[in-house]
Design an enzyme around this catalytic site. Structure first.
Site, PDB file in Angstrom:
ATOM      1  N   CYS A  20     -93.576 -19.160  53.804  1.00 14.99           N
ATOM      2  CA  CYS A  20     -93.904 -20.255  54.721  1.00 14.99           C
ATOM      3  C   CYS A  20     -93.310 -19.995  56.108  1.00 14.99           C
ATOM      4  O   CYS A  20     -93.800 -19.146  56.830  1.00 14.99           O
ATOM      5  CB  CYS A  20     -93.495 -21.595  54.132  1.00 14.99           C
ATOM      6  SG  CYS A  20     -94.308 -22.992  54.954  1.00 14.99           S
ATOM      7  N   HIS A  68     -96.043 -21.542  49.237  1.00 14.51           N
ATOM      8  CA  HIS A  68     -94.723 -21.632  48.604  1.00 14.51           C
ATOM      9  C   HIS A  68     -94.806 -21.197  47.137  1.00 14.51           C
ATOM     10  O   HIS A  68     -94.849 -22.039  46.235  1.00 14.51           O
ATOM     11  CB  HIS A  68     -94.186 -23.062  48.686  1.00 14.51           C
ATOM     12  CG  HIS A  68     -93.600 -23.433  49.999  1.00 14.51           C
ATOM     13  ND1 HIS A  68     -92.274 -23.235  50.304  1.00 14.51           N
ATOM     14  CD2 HIS A  68     -94.163 -23.975  51.100  1.00 14.51           C
ATOM     15  CE1 HIS A  68     -92.035 -23.663  51.535  1.00 14.51           C
ATOM     16  NE2 HIS A  68     -93.169 -24.111  52.042  1.00 14.51           N
ATOM     17  N   GLU A 124     -92.478 -20.166  45.279  1.00 17.46           N
ATOM     18  CA  GLU A 124     -91.301 -20.617  44.530  1.00 17.46           C
ATOM     19  C   GLU A 124     -91.515 -21.988  43.906  1.00 17.46           C
ATOM     20  O   GLU A 124     -90.849 -22.348  42.930  1.00 17.46           O
ATOM     21  CB  GLU A 124     -90.052 -20.606  45.428  1.00 17.46           C
ATOM     22  CG  GLU A 124     -89.833 -21.826  46.274  1.00 17.46           C
ATOM     23  CD  GLU A 124     -90.769 -21.939  47.484  1.00 17.46           C
ATOM     24  OE1 GLU A 124     -90.709 -22.966  48.203  1.00 17.46           O
ATOM     25  OE2 GLU A 124     -91.546 -21.005  47.718  1.00 17.46           O
TER      26      GLU A 124
END
Length: 230
Positions: free
Chosen positions: A105, A204, A206
């Site tokens: 990001c 994102h 994660e």
């Protein structure tokens, strides 16, 4: 020994913070995550860079446009000058050392700026007919699709020409740094165009890797590259 992976943090006046998913993904992928504080001394940055086997530049607030020779746009959000200075300097050091670098990001934007590129300061007002890039769906939910170049590192990792991703950003890569190339549209991923492992995505992973395992492959491959140091 597990490779040591630095992860940059968001900050306010008195604290650092990081979503736990970042270091959980690194640990699951076989790395030893280390949270990187704001360091002032250049010598400390070089000592840190020598310690690290690789670096993740994480998400966060906007990058000060003076780093790419622009004045603030009306749509520019919050900035953290100390974080900008640290990460731009550290990114350049690690790039020259050929350490693996992974951006997420804000991280894709940071890497592009550090290597000489520019950004759209606010895509909603600077780009016509843009997709909604700040979703209101749960963070783990994919909300739009990116197309992936078949001759890219990213394709070799996820093994598909399109990928459903989440989206939480209002800035994006504009002019791509000479050392990078776009490998997913709409300008949602870049990677090195030389012999370095540099991969950065606008979404994102994660926040998705626990439910959508194709996104975990990004961390697995990155940590695998970190383990090759030396």
């Amino acid at each position: 020994m597990r490779p040591i992976v630095g992860i940059s943090c968001s900050m306010d006046e008195e604290s650092l913070k990081l979503n736990m998913n970042y270091y959980q993904a690194v640990e699951e992928a076989g790395g030893l995550p280390i949270l990187v504080p704001i360091l002032k001394e250049q010598d400390n940055l070089y000592q840190l860079a020598n310690l690290l086997d690789g670096m993740i530049f994480s998400g966060g607030v906007d990058i000060d446009p003076h780093h790419y020779n622009e004045e603030p746009h009306l749509g520019l959000g919050q900035i953290t000058p100390e974080r900008d200075e640290l990460e731009i300097t550290l990114c350049r050091i690690l790039y020259e050392m050929k350490r693996p670098i992974f951006g997420i990001c804000r991280g894709i934007q940071l890497i592009n700026v550090a290597l000489g590129g520019t950004l759209y300061q606010d895509i909603k007002t600077q780009l016509p007919k843009v997709l909604k890039h700040y979703q209101e769906a749960p963070a783990h939910s994919p909300t739009h699709e990116v197309s992936i170049e078949k001759d890219s590192l990213l394709f070799s990792i996820v093994k598909r020409e399109s990928l459903r991703v989440n989206s939480f950003h209002h800035q994006a890569v504009k002019d791509v740094a000479a050392a990078l190339r776009i490998v997913a549209r709409a300008q949602d991923a870049v990677e090195s165009n030389n012999d370095r492992f540099v991969l950065a995505v606008q979404w994102h992973p994660e926040r998705m890797f626990k439910r959508h395992r194709e996104h975990f492959e990004l961390f697995r491959r990155f940590v695998e590259e970190c383990a090759k140091k030396g």
